[in-house]
Design a protein around this motif. Structure first.
Motif, PDB file in Angstrom:
ATOM      1  N   PRO A  18       0.800  -1.216  -0.669  1.00  0.00           N
ATOM      2  CA  PRO A  18      -0.001   0.033  -0.092  1.00  0.00           C
ATOM      3  C   PRO A  18       1.086   1.186  -0.134  1.00  0.00           C
ATOM      4  O   PRO A  18       0.441   2.580  -0.431  1.00  0.00           O
ATOM      5  N   THR A  19       1.964   1.204   0.366  1.00  0.00           N
ATOM      6  CA  THR A  19       2.932   2.576   0.376  1.00  0.00           C
ATOM      7  C   THR A  19       3.311   2.688  -0.478  1.00  0.00           C
ATOM      8  O   THR A  19       3.851   4.167  -0.793  1.00  0.00           O
ATOM      9  N   ILE A  20       4.227   1.268  -1.850  1.00  0.00           N
ATOM     10  CA  ILE A  20       4.437   1.977  -2.519  1.00  0.00           C
ATOM     11  C   ILE A  20       3.996   1.387  -3.592  1.00  0.00           C
ATOM     12  O   ILE A  20       3.972   2.231  -5.170  1.00  0.00           O
ATOM     13  N   VAL A  21       4.192  -0.242  -3.629  1.00  0.00           N
ATOM     14  CA  VAL A  21       3.100  -0.591  -5.269  1.00  0.00           C
ATOM     15  C   VAL A  21       2.223   0.382  -5.651  1.00  0.00           C
ATOM     16  O   VAL A  21       1.941   0.347  -6.618  1.00  0.00           O
ATOM     17  N   ARG A  22       1.434   0.135  -4.719  1.00  0.00           N
ATOM     18  CA  ARG A  22      -0.220   0.000  -5.136  1.00  0.00           C
ATOM     19  C   ARG A  22      -0.062   1.560  -6.144  1.00  0.00           C
ATOM     20  O   ARG A  22      -0.352   2.194  -6.659  1.00  0.00           O
ATOM     21  N   PRO A  23       0.209   2.910  -4.864  1.00  0.00           N
ATOM     22  CA  PRO A  23       0.437   4.569  -6.114  1.00  0.00           C
ATOM     23  C   PRO A  23       1.226   4.210  -6.841  1.00  0.00           C
ATOM     24  O   PRO A  23       0.416   5.106  -7.485  1.00  0.00           O
ATOM     25  N   TRP A  24       2.459   3.729  -6.914  1.00  0.00           N
ATOM     26  CA  TRP A  24       3.083   3.599  -8.035  1.00  0.00           C
ATOM     27  C   TRP A  24       2.369   2.750  -9.519  1.00  0.00           C
ATOM     28  O   TRP A  24       2.531   3.444 -10.542  1.00  0.00           O
ATOM     29  N   THR A  25       1.722   1.900  -9.577  1.00  0.00           N
ATOM     30  CA  THR A  25       1.234   1.039 -10.048  1.00  0.00           C
ATOM     31  C   THR A  25      -0.122   1.523 -10.457  1.00  0.00           C
ATOM     32  O   THR A  25      -0.399   1.778 -11.783  1.00  0.00           O
ATOM     33  N   GLU A  26      -1.147   2.813  -9.380  1.00  0.00           N
ATOM     34  CA  GLU A  26      -1.823   3.329  -9.900  1.00  0.00           C
ATOM     35  C   GLU A  26      -1.235   4.759 -11.577  1.00  0.00           C
ATOM     36  O   GLU A  26      -1.979   4.735 -11.994  1.00  0.00           O
ATOM     37  N   TYR A  55      13.218  -2.708  -2.682  1.00  0.00           N
ATOM     38  CA  TYR A  55      14.074  -2.249  -3.663  1.00  0.00           C
ATOM     39  C   TYR A  55      13.226  -3.536  -5.263  1.00  0.00           C
ATOM     40  O   TYR A  55      13.042  -3.220  -5.928  1.00  0.00           O
ATOM     41  N   ARG A  56      13.060  -4.893  -4.510  1.00  0.00           N
ATOM     42  CA  ARG A  56      12.918  -5.529  -5.675  1.00  0.00           C
ATOM     43  C   ARG A  56      11.553  -5.215  -5.604  1.00  0.00           C
ATOM     44  O   ARG A  56      10.942  -5.218  -7.410  1.00  0.00           O
ATOM     45  N   GLU A  57      10.607  -4.484  -5.078  1.00  0.00           N
ATOM     46  CA  GLU A  57       9.070  -4.212  -5.953  1.00  0.00           C
ATOM     47  C   GLU A  57       9.124  -2.985  -7.149  1.00  0.00           C
ATOM     48  O   GLU A  57       8.901  -2.616  -8.354  1.00  0.00           O
ATOM     49  N   LEU A  58      10.156  -1.880  -6.327  1.00  0.00           N
ATOM     50  CA  LEU A  58      10.752  -1.403  -7.747  1.00  0.00           C
ATOM     51  C   LEU A  58      11.181  -1.335  -8.260  1.00  0.00           C
ATOM     52  O   LEU A  58      11.292  -0.782  -9.995  1.00  0.00           O
ATOM     53  N   LYS A  59      12.301  -1.965  -8.679  1.00  0.00           N
ATOM     54  CA  LYS A  59      12.666  -2.451  -9.642  1.00  0.00           C
ATOM     55  C   LYS A  59      11.475  -3.137 -10.989  1.00  0.00           C
ATOM     56  O   LYS A  59      11.984  -2.839 -12.260  1.00  0.00           O
ATOM     57  N   ARG A  60      10.401  -3.826 -10.387  1.00  0.00           N
ATOM     58  CA  ARG A  60       9.270  -4.914 -11.016  1.00  0.00           C
ATOM     59  C   ARG A  60       8.775  -3.270 -11.656  1.00  0.00           C
ATOM     60  O   ARG A  60       8.456  -3.684 -12.908  1.00  0.00           O
ATOM     61  N   LEU A  61       8.191  -2.674 -10.749  1.00  0.00           N
ATOM     62  CA  LEU A  61       7.818  -1.441 -10.829  1.00  0.00           C
ATOM     63  C   LEU A  61       8.520  -0.823 -12.465  1.00  0.00           C
ATOM     64  O   LEU A  61       7.205  -0.291 -13.496  1.00  0.00           O
ATOM     65  N   GLU A  62       9.975  -0.259 -12.143  1.00  0.00           N
ATOM     66  CA  GLU A  62      10.436   0.196 -13.790  1.00  0.00           C
ATOM     67  C   GLU A  62       9.986  -1.009 -14.770  1.00  0.00           C
ATOM     68  O   GLU A  62      10.446  -0.534 -15.418  1.00  0.00           O
ATOM     69  N   ALA A  63      10.379  -2.306 -14.554  1.00  0.00           N
ATOM     70  CA  ALA A  63      10.553  -2.994 -15.621  1.00  0.00           C
ATOM     71  C   ALA A  63       8.374  -2.704 -16.376  1.00  0.00           C
ATOM     72  O   ALA A  63       8.705  -2.879 -17.667  1.00  0.00           O
ATOM     73  N   ARG A  64       7.759  -2.820 -14.952  1.00  0.00           N
ATOM     74  CA  ARG A  64       6.677  -2.087 -15.937  1.00  0.00           C
ATOM     75  C   ARG A  64       6.386  -1.205 -16.814  1.00  0.00           C
ATOM     76  O   ARG A  64       5.619  -1.134 -17.348  1.00  0.00           O
ATOM     77  N   ILE A  65       7.569  -0.456 -16.267  1.00  0.00           N
ATOM     78  CA  ILE A  65       7.165   1.029 -17.122  1.00  0.00           C
ATOM     79  C   ILE A  65       7.724   0.537 -18.177  1.00  0.00           C
ATOM     80  O   ILE A  65       6.980   1.392 -19.722  1.00  0.00           O
ATOM     81  N   PHE A  66       8.177   0.255 -18.774  1.00  0.00           N
ATOM     82  CA  PHE A  66       9.248  -0.524 -19.972  1.00  0.00           C
ATOM     83  C   PHE A  66       7.850  -0.901 -20.954  1.00  0.00           C
ATOM     84  O   PHE A  66       8.672  -0.937 -22.193  1.00  0.00           O
ATOM     85  N   GLU A  67       7.399  -2.185 -20.256  1.00  0.00           N
ATOM     86  CA  GLU A  67       6.344  -3.189 -20.509  1.00  0.00           C
ATOM     87  C   GLU A  67       5.742  -1.560 -20.903  1.00  0.00           C
ATOM     88  O   GLU A  67       4.975  -1.670 -22.049  1.00  0.00           O
ATOM     89  N   ARG A  68       5.059  -0.758 -20.361  1.00  0.00           N
ATOM     90  CA  ARG A  68       4.068   0.132 -21.070  1.00  0.00           C
ATOM     91  C   ARG A  68       3.914   0.371 -21.910  1.00  0.00           C
ATOM     92  O   ARG A  68       3.828   1.492 -22.991  1.00  0.00           O
TER      93      ARG A  68
END
Length: 987
Positions: free
Chosen positions: A324-332, A370-383
């Motif tokens: 809720p603190t990092i993944v969900r706000p960034w994913t949105e 850190y692991r979740e931010l790297k996955r979010l980074e990968a998702r940005i590139f996928e998008r």
């Protein structure tokens, strides 16, 4: 292996090879149905599985409803994808589905692309599958899916990282403890050596060192000097810039100048070499960095661990904060971006996004973040790929998020060094998982990011300045207010309280982190909605009393709690209940902001009804937990479910927030509620046999020996006292001495202990020395309570101060002396009893009372409960009579029930939780209806909201000098004496 099993599974494999093309939508359900038949089941529906299970999507995913391919609670969630896709891309989707499948959440999750099954057990291992099984392997290697058999067998996994991590960490911890206690090596050198060895072992198995290099070096250590040269020499080369060009260490690259700045060269003895050889045999590519905390825990002395509140946190609990603190706000933000330009802006923001853990321990929280931010980074590139007309190819795989964006503080230097190692290794693992185009070496030098220090005060007693951070996460120390001085010392505690005067002195230790985190955060703004967020674990007491005032009250005054766990048993070795809170800090209101922007700033960062509150429910049958007690796993007695709600209060509840209720002066003057006596010594208490012998020797003893009531006799019994107590009241020593037998008894049994306690006190005017001057009297003799009871008509209302829901009251004979676990209400009328025993008072009590550590019992406090509880203000005579009769009916039903059942009042009230007709339930329903009518309340409306409004209205009338109705029989009732009956519990 059962031949029948093998044949059935082979038939399934053959059928799939000839009939399945791998179309996710068209063939998933028939594939799964045949899979279940291959495992000996009749089919998916027959076992209770639900195909196309509806799952409500979060706002960050665009809202709406998703459909999981198969949910079979509480066993497995299976998500199918088309043939040929990389299942790693769907980890996040599977995890999000699993998170929402409560209660009865499946233990296992399976991702399948028709050719391969990836099996996850998120409760023990989150980042990688516990096993992967190819379709063709299934007849021979069905163990990872054994839970699909009708017998629901325990699965066997080939990639169980938890087991290998604990075993490997134990070896290193044993070696470290040997080194630390040898006497010829200082602790800092031992720590440095073990951490450098940890990195070397990891590097060997993840491709940063030549395979088997460390194993070979250890095998060649025949004498202590060999280890100094061979292992120490490796550390020297790992600290040498460039690549070693020849010799034994040919090919070793430069790691960094942080951890290896001082290569640790030690002559190891035979046992230490043996421990390291065993550790080197483990497959360190399967060792989970987030469980390095095991090494940290085992290396700490037990006393150190206690004093600092250091405890390991499981990954599944860490995700309750990171999500809720990092993944969900960034994913949105990522999923709602419509252009490559917007995504590029998010990627640039992500590159400078910073995370702080001010009680970092061994870095578990920061590693997972850190692991979740790297996955979010990968998702940005996928998008970006999805929106781009031309594919970005290798360019999109170049990562920018680094470990240098993470900061940690911890009081234990070894923990800090271990956190650095954890974050160093995280980079290589993320590169491999996400196929990032990054160089793994040199490792990040994190010496400036992590600090070994007290997070609250410096050596001068001044508040510590924390590094700037966009979000703060972590698990501050588990130390209650009463344990703080014994564990950390009075000088330290006094310095902390002086540095943070806004935190009440009786607040738990972790509250300082809550308040400091909130004050340190930047605000969350519409321009930067991913910042200004925090998530912390705290003792469950952060919801109560002074701890709540110092922390969560302050947070909700300037922020919004967006997700919380009201309480849960902790996953680590600490035997505690905890609460988890995630919040957003508001920006100060600016007149330049539009009304809409002010709404966002004020906390409407999620749509109304989009707060998530987690709570305990009974575990599904057969579901096993992961908590450890002793050496093995135990059955999980609970699991968490959640509900979406419009708000979460500072009590971590979605009920009406009653913390704003004020004390009502007519409830406190005169005083109505008292605590029973506190003898402080068992020598005052007598058994019936001891009392009889005393009266036989001196019949006058009957004047100073009374029936004695304890809380358990009300809560769990029938309320009848089972013991007696000597009480000289306010008599002086000469008057007490006149009762020779009773006086001699306490002189022998009590006086020596009172003297000992007084001698142990150093202060001249200590309370123990003062008590010595009246040692024949109780520690707290409650003369005011006795005087109040004496004015009543032979009875008073009593209840155990510590009770489970619902709270049970009874009338007690005035001849009975209540103990300190009894809450005494100085009323003798049936109307007052009925109001106190009714739902309005019970709901107010549950909302206002403190919860004990067992999270089952409440503790009644007159200050927080009774003093703020508004009584019906204008009941008619008829309404009062109906209330009285309903209260009498409850007592009659209880009395009859106690004649037939064992276990006392608690056993009788536990039947209220069971289905079926129940005369006690009916009696209470009638009582509640009568009392609500007397209040003028609607049963359809929020009861707490109605009580809070009445509380504030009564207080306002008092302030304005207007008359109000005080507790007890209303002054308009014509004959109050008719409400006093002979019904009471007698000794």
């Amino acid at each position: 292996m059962s031949q029948g099993r093998k044949e059935r599974l082979q038939q399934f494999v053959d059928w799939a090879a000839g009939n399945i093309t791998g179309d996710e939508k068209g063939q998933a359900q028939i594939f799964l149905d045949r899979l279940f038949q291959g495992f000996g089941q009749k089919g998916v529906l027959e076992v209770g599985g639900e195909p196309e299970f509806r799952i409500r999507k979060g706002k960050e995913e665009g809202g709406g409803t998703a459909f999981a391919d198969l949910v079979w609670k509480p066993i497995v969630l299976i998500e199918m994808k088309r043939r040929g896709v990389d299942l790693n891309r769907y980890y996040r989707q599977a995890f999000d589905y699993w998170t929402r499948l409560v209660p009865g959440r499946p233990r296992y999750v399976v991702l399948c692309n028709f050719d391969e099954f990836w099996v996850y057990d998120f409760e023990t291992q989150m980042d990688v599958p516990v096993d992967r099984v190819a379709l063709g392997e299934l007849p021979e290697r069905y163990g990872p899916l054994a839970f699909l058999f009708p017998t629901q067998e325990r699965p066997t996994f080939g990639n169980d990282h938890e087991a290998v991590t604990r075993a490997a960490a134990d070896r290193l911890a044993t070696c470290f403890n040997n080194l630390a206690h040898r006497g010829d090596i200082d602790r800092a050198t031992a720590q440095r050596f073990i951490l450098q060895m940890l990195v070397a072992l990891f590097a060997e198995d993840i491709g940063l060192l030549k395979k088997y290099l460390v194993n070979e070096l250890l095998e060649d250590c025949k004498a202590p000097r060999d280890s100094y040269d061979l292992v120490g020499g490796l550390f020297v080369e790992m600290n040498t810039p460039g690549r070693t060009t020849g010799g034994r260490y040919k090919g070793v690259e430069y790691f960094n100048g942080g951890l290896f700045a001082e290569p640790a060269r030690i002559e190891l003895n035979a046992d230490e070499i043996a421990q390291l050889r065993q550790a080197a045999k483990a497959d360190w590519s399967k060792v989970r960095p987030e469980i390095f905390g095991t090494l940290f825990e085992h290396s700490l002395e037990h006393g150190e661990r206690h004093a600092f509140g250091a405890h390991f946190t499981s990954a599944v609990d860490i995700m309750k904060i990171v999500t809720p603190t990092i993944v969900r706000p960034w994913t949105e933000q990522i999923e709602n971006a419509d252009t490559i330009k917007e995504l590029a802006k998010l990627r640039a923001r992500l590159e400078h996004f910073t995370v702080l853990d001010p009680a970092c321990g061994s870095g578990n929280f920061l590693y997972i973040a850190y692991r979740e931010l790297k996955r979010l980074e990968a998702r940005i590139f996928e998008r970006m790929d999805e929106l781009s007309k031309r594919k970005l190819g290798d360019q999109r795989m170049l990562g920018f998020v680094t470990a240098a964006q993470f900061f940690g503080i911890d009081i234990n230097p070894f923990a800090v060094e271990l956190a650095k190692v954890t974050m160093m290794i995280a980079r290589k693992l993320a590169i491999d998982e996400l196929h990032m185009n990054e160089e793994a070496l040199p490792l990040d030098n994190l010496d400036k990011n992590f600090r070994a220090a007290d997070a609250l005060i410096d050596e001068h007693g001044l508040p510590v300045k924390w590094p700037k951070a966009d979000v703060i996460i972590g698990n501050p120390p588990f130390l209650g207010a009463k344990r703080l001085k014994p564990e950390r010392g009075p000088d330290y505690v006094n310095a902390v309280r002086k540095a943070y005067p806004d935190v009440p002195g009786m607040a738990d230790y972790c509250v300082y982190w809550l308040r400091k985190s909130h004050d340190h955060l930047p605000p969350c703004t519409p321009q930067d909605p991913v910042a200004g967020r925090a998530g912390l674990v705290g003792t469950q007491n952060i919801r109560n009393n002074k701890s709540r005032v110092g922390g969560l009250d302050h947070i909700v005054a300037g922020g919004t709690i967006v997700e919380a766990v009201d309480n849960q048993p902790w996953s680590g070795e600490a035997n505690v209940h905890v609460s988890i809170v995630n919040w957003v800090k508001h920006a100060p209101i600016s007149t330049r902001l539009t009304e809409r922007e002010q709404g966002v700033v004020r906390g409407q960062l999620l749509i109304p009804g989009d707060r998530r509150l987690w709570f305990k429910v009974e575990s599904a049958p057969g579901k096993k937990g992961i908590r450890k007690k002793g050496s093995g796993p135990v059955a999980k007695e609970y699991e968490l479910a959640y509900r979406m709600t419009k708000h979460i209060t500072s009590t971590l509840s979605d009920e009406t927030d009653v913390t704003g209720a004020v004390a009502i002066s007519v409830n406190t003057t005169p005083q109505y509620v008292y605590q029973g006596v506190t003898p402080d010594h068992s020598g005052f208490v007598l058994t019936p046999i001891e009392r009889a012998k005393m009266l036989e020797k001196d019949p006058r003893s009957d004047e100073v020996v009374f029936p004695y009531l304890i809380g358990r006799e009300v809560a769990s019994g029938d309320g009848v006292p089972k013991r007696f107590i000597i009480d000289f009241g306010d008599r002086d020593i000469l008057s007490a001495k006149a009762y020779g037998v009773a006086f001699d008894h306490i002189e022998d049994c009590v006086l020596p202990d009172v003297k000992r306690k007084a001698d142990e006190e150093h202060e001249t005017e200590s309370v123990r020395k003062q008590h010595l001057e009246k040692w024949w009297r109780h520690w707290r003799d409650r003369s005011d309570m006795k005087a109040a009871v004496a004015e009543l008509n032979g009875r008073y209302i009593a209840g155990s101060r510590t009770q489970r829901w619902p709270f049970v009251f009874c009338f007690m004979s005035s001849s009975v002396l209540p103990g300190d676990k009894i809450q005494v209400f100085a009323f003798d009328d049936d109307y007052s009893f009925a109001v106190l025993q009714s739902l309005p008072h019970l709901r107010w009590y549950r909302a206002k009372a403190a919860r004990l550590k067992n999270e089952v019992d409440y503790n009644y406090s007159s200050a927080s409960v009774f003093d703020t509880f508004p009584w019906p203000q204008a009941p008619t005579v008829e309404q009062v009579d109906l209330v009285v009769e309903a209260g009498r009916a409850v007592r009659r039903v209880r009395s009859e029930a106690l004649k037939k059942i064992k276990g006392g009042l608690r056993a009788a009230y536990r039947t209220l939780e069971l289905p079926g007709k129940n005369s006690l339930k009916d009696a209470h329903a009638a009582l509640d209806a009568a009392v609500l009518d007397a209040y003028g309340f609607s049963a359809k409306n929020d009861l707490l909201a109605q009580l809070l409004a009445l509380n504030l209205a009564v207080a306002a009338k008092i302030e304005a000098g207007e008359p109000v109705t005080a507790p007890g029989v209303p002054p308009t009732y014509p004959d109050p004496t008719s409400l006093v009956t002979d019904d009471r519990i007698r000794p």
